[in-house]
Design a protein around this motif. Structure first.
Motif, PDB file in Angstrom:
ATOM      1  N   CYS A   4       1.027  -1.254  -0.072  1.00  0.00           N
ATOM      2  CA  CYS A   4       0.066   0.028   0.057  1.00  0.00           C
ATOM      3  C   CYS A   4       0.690   1.145   0.063  1.00  0.00           C
ATOM      4  N   HIS A   5       2.365   1.279   0.478  1.00  0.00           N
ATOM      5  CA  HIS A   5       2.825   2.382   0.834  1.00  0.00           C
ATOM      6  C   HIS A   5       3.669   2.765  -0.544  1.00  0.00           C
ATOM      7  N   SER A   6       4.047   1.532  -1.218  1.00  0.00           N
ATOM      8  CA  SER A   6       5.086   1.886  -2.573  1.00  0.00           C
ATOM      9  C   SER A   6       4.505   1.731  -3.853  1.00  0.00           C
ATOM     10  N   LEU A   7       3.392   1.392  -4.185  1.00  0.00           N
ATOM     11  CA  LEU A   7       2.569   1.202  -5.360  1.00  0.00           C
ATOM     12  C   LEU A   7       2.265   2.753  -5.707  1.00  0.00           C
ATOM     13  N   PRO A   8       1.932   2.891  -7.120  1.00  0.00           N
ATOM     14  CA  PRO A   8       1.140   4.089  -7.440  1.00  0.00           C
ATOM     15  C   PRO A   8      -0.185   4.230  -6.724  1.00  0.00           C
ATOM     16  N   VAL A   9      -0.843   5.414  -6.484  1.00  0.00           N
ATOM     17  CA  VAL A   9      -2.018   5.211  -5.852  1.00  0.00           C
ATOM     18  C   VAL A   9      -3.096   4.745  -6.766  1.00  0.00           C
ATOM     19  N   GLY A  10      -2.984   5.208  -8.060  1.00  0.00           N
ATOM     20  CA  GLY A  10      -3.956   4.893  -9.116  1.00  0.00           C
ATOM     21  C   GLY A  10      -4.135   3.267  -9.215  1.00  0.00           C
ATOM     22  N   LEU A  11      -3.020   2.650  -9.023  1.00  0.00           N
ATOM     23  CA  LEU A  11      -2.711   1.181  -9.316  1.00  0.00           C
ATOM     24  C   LEU A  11      -3.451   0.576  -7.897  1.00  0.00           C
ATOM     25  N   LEU A  12      -3.150   1.083  -6.691  1.00  0.00           N
ATOM     26  CA  LEU A  12      -3.989   0.444  -5.477  1.00  0.00           C
ATOM     27  C   LEU A  12      -5.275   0.820  -5.631  1.00  0.00           C
ATOM     28  N   THR A  13      -5.717   1.783  -6.269  1.00  0.00           N
ATOM     29  CA  THR A  13      -7.284   2.135  -6.301  1.00  0.00           C
ATOM     30  C   THR A  13      -7.996   1.003  -7.093  1.00  0.00           C
ATOM     31  N   SER A  14      -7.081   0.699  -8.159  1.00  0.00           N
ATOM     32  CA  SER A  14      -7.814  -0.367  -9.044  1.00  0.00           C
ATOM     33  C   SER A  14      -7.923  -1.634  -8.566  1.00  0.00           C
ATOM     34  N   VAL A  15      -6.954  -2.054  -7.713  1.00  0.00           N
ATOM     35  CA  VAL A  15      -6.692  -3.412  -7.062  1.00  0.00           C
ATOM     36  C   VAL A  15      -7.771  -3.385  -6.024  1.00  0.00           C
ATOM     37  N   ALA A  16      -8.029  -2.142  -5.321  1.00  0.00           N
ATOM     38  CA  ALA A  16      -9.063  -2.285  -4.159  1.00  0.00           C
ATOM     39  C   ALA A  16     -10.346  -2.197  -4.802  1.00  0.00           C
TER      40      ALA A  16
END
Length: 358
Positions: free
Chosen positions: A252-264
């Motif tokens: 959650c800390h290292s990945l790009p924000v948009g990528l995390l949102t897509s995974v979530a």
């Protein structure tokens, strides 16, 4: 029993030698005898695999052998350390010889002819060995690709290299037998310890965004240990992330924000864990009256700007993720005292900022 134990000990020594320069003296006849020995012991494994007493007795003798040789100052590479290894002795031997550059040309070419003689001339055992070698080669290729490939900041599934890595990872997870101790979790933990972690996290994210694999044709027989439902690889990744708090935090800390949102948006269990981390990070911030903003007590804490950016990205996602995020923020605000003025509760300020900026 004594004769069988002696055979096991000699083959165990043979496996140890197969990784050394001593194989430079081997000729095709030596390779042939070694392979025949390995196949014989594979039959032993099949015959006595369910006889607990015999299996344990053989394992004790093998382990005692290596312990005694280690105590005498000899430190050979262990060959057979347990009875289960008998079932893959031919695979271990073949692989070690293929990777050993000390093996002479004549012996090497003979080994290739024995392993891959061409269509129509294989017996059942040879077909099984070829299949296992092919699967192992795919697995090793996946690890090598994960280890050495790099890529830019393209969208996870727009990057062909990253997408290929993700597909290989999911394919490997489907081949890991769940019956083994810790199964896929142990495999993923090993990759986490050995591979470049930032790249591995991106591969995991890409794997979690891949569409579910197509169902197997009706009537197709599953291999032992293969998950019976498509998509299990992604589920194993989710379970592993949730069980490893340090890896989840890095994810959650290292990945790009948009990528995390897509995974979530694709995995509710991960979105809840991500939201939990964001609220923990928010509680570490305090309001600085002089600066007029929220700051962290430690330089490693996320900034107000980063926290706001992450919540903003989540709130731009389609329902139900956006609704869940706003509900979580409202709940935190209520726990804080349900203040309506800025500068008192970080949750109030986030909701105000998101209301005007999302």
């Amino acid at each position: 029993m004594e004769s069988l134990v002696e055979h096991l000990q000699r083959f165990s020594e043979l496996l140890a030698v197969s990784r050394t320069t001593h194989v430079s003296t081997w000729d095709p006849a030596t390779v042939r005898r070694a392979l025949q020995w390995a196949r014989y012991l594979r039959h032993v494994h099949r015959r006595f695999g369910r006889h607990v007493r015999i299996r344990r007795a053989l394992e004790v003798r093998l382990q005692n052998q290596w312990r005694q040789e280690g105590a005498s100052g000899s430190t050979p590479v262990p060959g057979l350390t347990n009875f289960q290894a008998l079932g893959r002795g031919d695979l271990l031997l073949s692989l070690r010889l293929l990777e050993n550059r000390a093996l002479g040309d004549a012996a090497y070419h003979y080994l290739l002819q024995q392993l891959f003689p061409g269509p129509g001339v294989l017996d059942t055992d040879e077909e099984a060995l070829q299949g296992r070698l092919a699967r192992l080669a795919r697995c090793r290729s996946a690890v090598q690709l994960l280890r050495f490939s790099g890529h830019g900041e393209k969208s996870a599934l727009e990057d062909p290299v990253l997408k290929t890595q993700a597909e290989l990872l999911l394919g490997r997870l489907r081949e890991v037998p769940k019956a083994e101790a810790e199964g896929p979790s142990r495999f993923l933990s090993t990759l986490w310890d050995r591979l470049p972690q930032n790249n591995f996290l991106k591969v995991i994210a890409a794997a979690l965004l891949l569409p579910p694999s197509s169902p197997r044709p009706q009537g197709e027989e599953l291999e032992l240990g293969t998950p019976k439902t498509p998509g299990d690889g992604a589920q194993e990744l989710v379970c592993w992330l949730l069980a490893k708090s340090d890896v989840m935090a890095a994810f959650c800390h290292s990945l790009p924000v948009g990528l995390l949102t897509s995974v979530a948006g694709r995995h509710p269990a991960l979105s809840r864990a991500y939201l939990g981390l964001l609220t923990d990070w928010g509680r570490r911030l305090h309001y600085d009256l002089q600066k007029g903003t929220w700051v962290g007590a430690d330089p490693q804490h996320v900034s107000w700007e980063e926290l706001y950016g992450r919540f903003q990205s989540l709130c731009r996602a389609p329902p139900p993720l956006k609704d869940e995020v706003l509900t979580a923020l409202e709940a935190c605000k209520a726990q804080d005292g349900d203040f309506q003025v800025p500068g008192v509760s970080i949750w109030t300020d986030l909701l105000l900022a998101l209301g005007s900026g999302s």
